[in-house]
Design an enzyme around this catalytic site. Sequence first.
Site, PDB file in Angstrom:
ATOM      1  CE  LYS A   4     -17.454  15.946  17.754  1.00 43.75           C
ATOM      2  NZ  LYS A   4     -17.228  15.641  19.173  1.00 43.75           N
TER       3      LYS A   4
HETATM    4  C1  E4P Z   1     -14.376  17.275  20.459  1.00 41.48           C
HETATM    5  O1  E4P Z   1     -15.482  17.473  19.998  1.00 41.48           O
HETATM    6  C2  E4P Z   1     -13.957  16.042  21.154  1.00 41.48           C
HETATM    7  O2  E4P Z   1     -15.069  15.499  21.820  1.00 41.48           O
HETATM    8  C3  E4P Z   1     -12.905  16.249  22.204  1.00 41.48           C
HETATM    9  O3  E4P Z   1     -12.518  17.589  22.345  1.00 41.48           O
HETATM   10  C4  E4P Z   1     -11.815  15.238  22.233  1.00 41.48           C
HETATM   11  O4  E4P Z   1     -10.901  15.564  23.217  1.00 41.48           O
HETATM   12  P1  E4P Z   1      -9.838  14.547  23.844  1.00 41.48           P
HETATM   13  O5  E4P Z   1      -8.618  14.564  22.996  1.00 41.48           O
HETATM   14  O6  E4P Z   1      -9.581  15.097  25.211  1.00 41.48           O
HETATM   15  O7  E4P Z   1     -10.507  13.191  23.874  1.00 41.48           O
END
Ligand code: E4P
Length: 222
Positions: free
Chosen positions: A90
């Site tokens: 990622k």
């Molecule tokens: C996606 O890969 C992220 O880890 C995640 O969905 C972030 O979400 P949040 O806005 O609840 O931190």
Amino acid sequence: MKFFIDTANVEDIKKAYKIGVLSGVTTNPSLVAKEGVKFEDRIEEILKLVPEVESVSAEVTPDAITAEEMIAEANELIKINGGDKNITIKVPMNIAGLETCRYLNKKGVKINVTLVFTVNQALLAARAGATYVSPFLGRLDDISEDGVLLVSKIAELFRIHNLDAQIIAASVRHPDHVTRVAMAGAHIATVPYSVIEQLTKHPLTDQGMEKFAADWVKAPKN
Ligand code: E4P
């Protein structure tokens, strides 16, 4: 639409895996930090726990700023669990992230471009060779923008231009988000276990169960 679970918590991953809905796992530095364990160890644990899923996202750390630094981290991450084919690197949506994306794509490694907030960012990520792009709808809703609309625009754009990247609707906060991104054309929603659990629920299901139980007591047995 497939489901990924958005957590680094092994108990939550086990629970989602057991019910057969899990196609992948996404983690991020905040989710890993909450667990109080070493990042690489937890990623290895997750990869071993869910061998049948298509992807386990491990994010380059916030310490990696340049493409060289991101690539160096990615090259270590892809060795975890003997070079597990499910590992997905990622990277953040920025110039260094895109350069890393191109490098990993040529190497045949899956990439998830994260922190996507515009259609143009999604287009760039797809062109740079991302396997997945992750628009964060909840965080857009938090600032009074329409996160689901972004997902639907990206889906339309990918259709028009035959782009292969899959959309992971991320930052999903509640069941209505799930329904709406599925209808908007997201390929995947990554959701916390609490949301998966909420998706199973309806008051009429509970009432129906109670009625069956109450009637069953009255049924002749032997
Ligand atoms: C996606 O890969 C992220 O880890 C995640 O969905 C972030 O979400 P949040 O806005 O609840 O931190």
